[in-house]
Design an enzyme around this catalytic site. Structure first.
Site, mmCIF file in Angstrom:
data_model
loop_
_atom_site.group_PDB
_atom_site.id
_atom_site.type_symbol
_atom_site.label_atom_id
_atom_site.label_comp_id
_atom_site.label_asym_id
_atom_site.label_seq_id
_atom_site.Cartn_x
_atom_site.Cartn_y
_atom_site.Cartn_z
ATOM 1 N N LYS A 141 0.859 -1.194 0.000
ATOM 2 C CA LYS A 141 0.000 0.000 0.000
ATOM 3 C C LYS A 141 0.890 1.238 0.000
ATOM 4 C CE LYS A 141 -4.275 0.824 2.574
ATOM 5 N NZ LYS A 141 -4.842 0.665 3.918
HETATM 6 C C1 E4P Z 1 -8.335 1.214 4.126
HETATM 7 O O1 E4P Z 1 -7.449 0.766 3.460
HETATM 8 C C2 E4P Z 1 -8.205 2.408 4.982
HETATM 9 O O2 E4P Z 1 -7.020 2.318 5.679
HETATM 10 C C3 E4P Z 1 -9.371 2.566 5.901
HETATM 11 O O3 E4P Z 1 -10.556 2.152 5.259
HETATM 12 C C4 E4P Z 1 -9.486 3.922 6.535
HETATM 13 O O4 E4P Z 1 -10.682 4.001 7.260
HETATM 14 P P1 E4P Z 1 -10.974 5.136 8.340
HETATM 15 O O5 E4P Z 1 -11.256 6.417 7.630
HETATM 16 O O6 E4P Z 1 -12.190 4.654 9.082
HETATM 17 O O7 E4P Z 1 -9.754 5.236 9.210
#
Ligand code: E4P
Length: 217
Positions: A83
């Site tokens: 990522k």
């Molecule tokens: C996914 O890859 C993200 O890290 C995640 O959905 C972020 O979510 P949040 O806005 O609830 O922290």
């Protein structure tokens, strides 16, 4: 539509996998911090539970260090999706890693223009954060619709991974638009089961069945 669990909690991941509902997992530095676990150790456990893409995020901001971190992460297992953030260095790393056969999830996407750049960089997944957009008065689902249209216009293979999902309606709306994947906290995926009429129906069928005095088998 694929369901990814947005968590680094092993018990939650195992529960969804046991239900047959788990297609992948996404983690981020905040989720790792919340788990209180060593990042690499927790990744090694997750890849054993789920054969689908497991997103593991780099924390460096410059290309060279990102690539070094990516090397460590992709060595954990073949199904690791590295990522990277939606920055010039992140997209440069994306291009290099996907060119090398590694899955890449480009994260922290908040605009259609950013999603277009990620697709051109060959991203395997683009992660638009719908909940965080809604939080600041924008329409997260409008972005998903716009990205779907743009990707379809040019047959981009990048999968739309709807992230920052806050409630079951986000999942339904994403499915109606035709997003490829949602990643959500497991409790939101479990909430999709819930309907009061299902509970009432089960209670009534059981009561009537008991009144027949019969047994199956
Ligand atoms: C996914 O890859 C993200 O890290 C995640 O959905 C972020 O979510 P949040 O806005 O609830 O922290």
């Amino acid at each position: 539509m694929k369901f990814f669990a947005d968590t680094a909690e092993i018990a939650e991941i195992r529960e969804l996998a046991d239900l047959g509902l788990l297609d992948g997992v996404t983690t981020n530095p905040s989720l790792v911090q919340k788990s209180g676990r060593d990042f690499i150790e927790v990744l090694k456990e997750i890849v054993k539970i789920c054969p689908g893409p497991i997103s593991a995020e780099v924390v460096a901001l410059d290309y060279a260090t990102m690539m070094r971190e990516a090397e460590v992460l992709r060595k954990v297992a073949k199904n690791i999706a590295v990522k990277v953030p939606l920055t010039p260095d992140g997209l440069k790393a994306c291009k290099a890693l996907t060119g090398d056969g590694t899955m890449v999830n480009v994260t922290l996407c908040f605009s259609a223009g950013q999603a277009l750049l990620a697709a051109k960089a060959g991203a395997s997944f683009i992660s638009p954060f719908v909940g965080r957009l809604d939080d600041v008065g924008f329409d997260g689902m409008q972005l998903i619709g716009d990205v779907r249209m743009i990707y379809d216009n040019y047959d981009f293979a990048t999968q739309i991974l709807v992230a920052s999902v806050r409630h079951p309606i986000h999942v339904i709306e994403a499915a109606k638009i035709g997003a490829d994947v949602i990643t959500a906290p497991p409790k939101i995926i479990q909430q999709l089961f819930k309907h009061p009429l299902t509970d009432v129906g089960i209670a009534n069928f059981l009561k009537d069945w008991q009144a027949t005095g019969q047994k199956i088998g």
